[in-house]
Design an enzyme around this catalytic site. Structure first.
Site, PDB file in Angstrom:
ATOM      1  N   GLU A 277       0.634  -1.516  -0.104  1.00 28.66           N
ATOM      2  CA  GLU A 277       0.150   0.245   0.234  1.00 28.66           C
ATOM      3  C   GLU A 277       0.875   1.169   0.234  1.00 28.66           C
ATOM      4  O   GLU A 277       0.500   2.422  -0.932  1.00 28.66           O
ATOM      5  CB  GLU A 277      -0.780   0.273   1.160  1.00 28.66           C
ATOM      6  CG  GLU A 277      -1.736  -0.898   0.695  1.00 28.66           C
ATOM      7  CD  GLU A 277      -2.937  -0.082   0.009  1.00 28.66           C
ATOM      8  OE1 GLU A 277      -3.390   0.012  -0.223  1.00 28.66           O
ATOM      9  OE2 GLU A 277      -3.186  -1.948  -0.747  1.00 28.66           O
ATOM     10  N   TRP A 280       1.583   2.033  -3.415  1.00 28.10           N
ATOM     11  CA  TRP A 280       0.382   2.598  -4.182  1.00 28.10           C
ATOM     12  C   TRP A 280       1.136   4.300  -4.074  1.00 28.10           C
ATOM     13  O   TRP A 280       0.554   4.527  -4.801  1.00 28.10           O
ATOM     14  CB  TRP A 280      -0.816   2.349  -4.155  1.00 28.10           C
ATOM     15  CG  TRP A 280      -0.926   1.203  -4.352  1.00 28.10           C
ATOM     16  CD1 TRP A 280      -1.452  -0.301  -4.117  1.00 28.10           C
ATOM     17  CD2 TRP A 280      -2.112   1.412  -6.193  1.00 28.10           C
ATOM     18  NE1 TRP A 280      -2.390  -1.218  -5.000  1.00 28.10           N
ATOM     19  CE2 TRP A 280      -2.351  -0.121  -6.118  1.00 28.10           C
ATOM     20  CE3 TRP A 280      -1.672   2.740  -7.098  1.00 28.10           C
ATOM     21  CZ2 TRP A 280      -2.625  -0.844  -7.453  1.00 28.10           C
ATOM     22  CZ3 TRP A 280      -2.188   1.441  -8.208  1.00 28.10           C
ATOM     23  CH2 TRP A 280      -2.811  -0.032  -8.194  1.00 28.10           C
ATOM     24  N   TRP A 315     -26.966  17.642  -6.463  1.00 33.12           N
ATOM     25  CA  TRP A 315     -26.227  16.262  -6.638  1.00 33.12           C
ATOM     26  C   TRP A 315     -25.063  16.327  -5.892  1.00 33.12           C
ATOM     27  O   TRP A 315     -24.884  15.863  -5.288  1.00 33.12           O
ATOM     28  CB  TRP A 315     -26.587  15.587  -8.250  1.00 33.12           C
ATOM     29  CG  TRP A 315     -27.408  14.880  -8.554  1.00 33.12           C
ATOM     30  CD1 TRP A 315     -28.795  15.255  -8.620  1.00 33.12           C
ATOM     31  CD2 TRP A 315     -27.687  13.730 -10.377  1.00 33.12           C
ATOM     32  NE1 TRP A 315     -30.033  14.537  -9.030  1.00 33.12           N
ATOM     33  CE2 TRP A 315     -29.232  13.763 -10.066  1.00 33.12           C
ATOM     34  CE3 TRP A 315     -26.534  13.535 -10.749  1.00 33.12           C
ATOM     35  CZ2 TRP A 315     -29.509  12.694 -10.762  1.00 33.12           C
ATOM     36  CZ3 TRP A 315     -27.098  12.888 -11.876  1.00 33.12           C
ATOM     37  CH2 TRP A 315     -28.223  12.633 -11.861  1.00 33.12           C
ATOM     38  N   ASN A 344     -10.173   3.711   3.458  1.00 35.58           N
ATOM     39  CA  ASN A 344      -9.996   3.862   2.493  1.00 35.58           C
ATOM     40  C   ASN A 344     -10.663   3.168   1.759  1.00 35.58           C
ATOM     41  O   ASN A 344     -11.334   3.575  -0.230  1.00 35.58           O
ATOM     42  CB  ASN A 344      -8.705   2.768   1.943  1.00 35.58           C
ATOM     43  CG  ASN A 344      -8.153   2.874   0.530  1.00 35.58           C
ATOM     44  OD1 ASN A 344      -7.854   4.391  -0.230  1.00 35.58           O
ATOM     45  ND2 ASN A 344      -7.618   1.967  -0.117  1.00 35.58           N
ATOM     46  N   TRP A 362     -15.166  13.504 -12.431  1.00 37.83           N
ATOM     47  CA  TRP A 362     -14.009  13.244 -11.487  1.00 37.83           C
ATOM     48  C   TRP A 362     -13.873  14.640 -10.317  1.00 37.83           C
ATOM     49  O   TRP A 362     -13.429  14.692  -8.991  1.00 37.83           O
ATOM     50  CB  TRP A 362     -13.256  12.515 -11.621  1.00 37.83           C
ATOM     51  CG  TRP A 362     -12.128  12.576 -12.804  1.00 37.83           C
ATOM     52  CD1 TRP A 362     -12.323  12.246 -13.860  1.00 37.83           C
ATOM     53  CD2 TRP A 362     -10.533  12.817 -12.145  1.00 37.83           C
ATOM     54  NE1 TRP A 362     -11.183  12.901 -14.603  1.00 37.83           N
ATOM     55  CE2 TRP A 362     -10.381  13.685 -13.277  1.00 37.83           C
ATOM     56  CE3 TRP A 362     -10.309  13.454 -10.986  1.00 37.83           C
ATOM     57  CZ2 TRP A 362      -9.173  13.745 -14.105  1.00 37.83           C
ATOM     58  CZ3 TRP A 362      -8.887  14.004 -11.825  1.00 37.83           C
ATOM     59  CH2 TRP A 362      -8.718  14.496 -12.838  1.00 37.83           C
ATOM     60  N   TRP A 385      -8.747   9.049  -7.890  1.00 33.70           N
ATOM     61  CA  TRP A 385     -10.012   9.422  -7.978  1.00 33.70           C
ATOM     62  C   TRP A 385      -9.666   9.154  -9.994  1.00 33.70           C
ATOM     63  O   TRP A 385     -11.234   8.556 -10.370  1.00 33.70           O
ATOM     64  CB  TRP A 385      -9.925  11.048  -8.455  1.00 33.70           C
ATOM     65  CG  TRP A 385     -11.334  11.110  -6.977  1.00 33.70           C
ATOM     66  CD1 TRP A 385     -10.394  11.879  -6.133  1.00 33.70           C
ATOM     67  CD2 TRP A 385     -12.606  11.532  -6.397  1.00 33.70           C
ATOM     68  NE1 TRP A 385     -11.356  12.378  -5.140  1.00 33.70           N
ATOM     69  CE2 TRP A 385     -12.181  12.373  -5.285  1.00 33.70           C
ATOM     70  CE3 TRP A 385     -13.270  11.285  -7.642  1.00 33.70           C
ATOM     71  CZ2 TRP A 385     -13.701  11.761  -5.011  1.00 33.70           C
ATOM     72  CZ3 TRP A 385     -14.624  10.804  -7.088  1.00 33.70           C
ATOM     73  CH2 TRP A 385     -14.994  11.209  -5.505  1.00 33.70           C
TER      74      TRP A 385
END
Length: 471
Positions: A277, A280, A315, A344, A362, A385
């Site tokens: 992780e 990443w 929205w 996460n 996004w 995103w």
């Protein structure tokens, strides 16, 4: 007597700080300097939650320096002008800093480095927040990585050798006049909305190591499974500390390896899932460095023609407020507003709902996270995103649309997380909490809204739109 300036940015720590370490080794005294220059961040000036964290992190750094008879010299304005003025005032002949990797920061730092050297001032910059500099890893063809797995295979061979620097044996800190009090930066909210963050976080180097110790003592042993459970403290929660440079990946890795060596084989935790992780995070910075346009542009240019639904402010507002009528989405958005953080897995769910079920661009989600997350990091935010939206590097397949109902049923089966953040539904049965719209009386009694969209129909609409893009 030689003097150096150590320009602190997002490396707000004394340990394993290469710029500080080298300055202290080469000079009789150092001036710790922080320059507040949000106007130099380009389009991504720090959001409200980041400013809150920054205030407390700077306070903690100043306190740590004062324990060593020093102090953090704080200024505000144009970085180059302030550096030149501070060099003149302090008599420094060298400026040290640790590198940043955001596009605007890279351009600024190159300009400052050139301007200082033109004035005869030496400049030394170092890597401070990553295991490897983004330009040190490349494919066999000499190209930047675009896919995580081969990137991680390469990086994993390097991290065992990346040892943190030892603690400083000395710190002869210089003090000069004309610095600003921390309050002058006006980082804290003027309306007291930060109570939840104060309850959850202890910014600063000491807080980072306390969080690491807690993780190593408890959560790391069950990280591989508990990291997906939003009702549990199964993750390290070190992301804001990493972003502000209060701790480094090298320090985390060393602490976890020491833990492994200390325990017998039966009790020894598997630290590889967690290191992956952190990989990443490294991959996100690798991509940002090599593809700086992705902070606003799609990594996959085919998505430039993707048919997003026209912006619907109502929205977006309901999504931001946690009033979508989808319990896991709403719980996550309320956790974010209250604590400045979100689990996460829930981040992926709320992002999927916005970009796929609502088919909103996004950019809207990235901007909201940027303003509300204490760990808002341009590299991670961009990667996350675009990954969920399907337009990024190593992106999730276009047909992967997170079902918030099945996600909460699987990872929050007793609805503990939902109850914590949706008190109006707390008395509902577990099964109904995941799908409260199945009981009209419950919605009426609780005031919880009906779902904004039908999950199945909106999924099919998104799939059709994504499929058209592939054709």
């Amino acid at each position: 007597m030689s003097t150096a300036i150590v320009w602190f940015r997002r490396d707000l720590r004394l340990a394993d700080n290469m710029a500080l370490h080298q300055a202290c080794s080469a000079h009789a005294q150092v001036l710790p300097l922080y320059i507040h220059a949000p106007q130099e961040e380009g389009d991504w000036t720090p959001g409200a939650a980041s400013r809150w964290w920054l205030h407390h992190a700077l306070l903690a750094l100043d306190e740590a320096l004062r324990l060593r008879q020093g102090a953090l010299h704080i200024r505000q304005g144009d970085s180059l002008k302030i550096l030149l003025a501070t060099v003149k005032q302090s008599g420094a002949d060298t400026v040290y800093w640790n590198r940043l990797y955001e596009p605007a920061a890279i351009v600024r730092d190159m300009q400052i480095k050139a301007a200082l050297r033109e004035q005869g001032i030496a400049v030394n910059s170092f890597g401070g927040s990553l295991w490897q500099e983004p330009w040190h890893l490349a494919t066999q063809e000499g190209q930047p990585y675009r896919v995580f797995t081969p990137f991680w295979r390469k990086l994993r061979t390097m991290i065992d050798k990346a040892e943190p620097l030892p603690a400083l044996s000395r710190l002869a800190a210089l003090r000069i006049d004309h610095g600003l009090p921390l309050a002058a930066l006006d980082l804290l909210p003027r309306l007291p909305w930060d109570a939840g963050m104060r309850e959850c976080w202890t910014p600063g180097e000491q807080g980072a190591h306390a969080m690491l110790e807690l993780f190593a003592d408890d959560a790391i042993t069950r990280y591989a499974t508990a990291r997906d459970l939003p009702a549990r403290h199964g993750t390290s929660r070190l992301s804001p500390h990493l972003h502000f440079g209060e701790i480094t990946p090298r320090q985390i890795h060393q602490a976890l390896v020491k833990l492994q060596r200390r325990l017998d084989a039966r009790r020894r935790p598997d630290i590889e899932p967690y290191l992956r992780e952190l990989g990443w995070r490294e991959f996100a910075h690798h991509l940002l460095y090599h593809f700086p346009n992705t902070t606003t542009g799609n990594f996959n240019p085919r998505f430039d023609s993707f048919s997003w639904t026209p912006d619907k402010e109502i929205w977006l507002c309901r999504w931001q407020q946690g009033r979508t009528g989808i319990p896991l989405v709403d719980a996550g958005m309320r956790e974010l507003w209250h604590t400045g953080w979100m689990h996460n897995r829930v981040r992926m769910v709320v992002a999927s709902f916005l970009t796929k079920n609502l088919r909103q661009h996004w950019h809207h989600g990235a901007r909201w996270f940027w303003d509300t997350l204490v760990d808002a990091d341009l590299a991670n935010n961009t990667l996350g995103w675009q990954w969920v939206a399907g337009c990024g590097a190593d992106a999730a397949p276009y047909f992967r649309i997170f079902n918030p109902v099945s996600q909460s049923q699987k990872f929050d089966p007793k609805a503990e997380y939902l109850r914590r953040w949706l008190p109006e539904l707390s008395r509902a049965p577990d099964a109904l909490l995941h799908e409260p719209w199945k009981d009209e009386a419950l919605l009426k009694r609780s005031g919880y809204p009906h779902p904004m969209v039908d999950l199945r129909a909106s999924r099919q609409s998104a799939l059709a739109t994504y499929q058209a893009l592939r054709c």
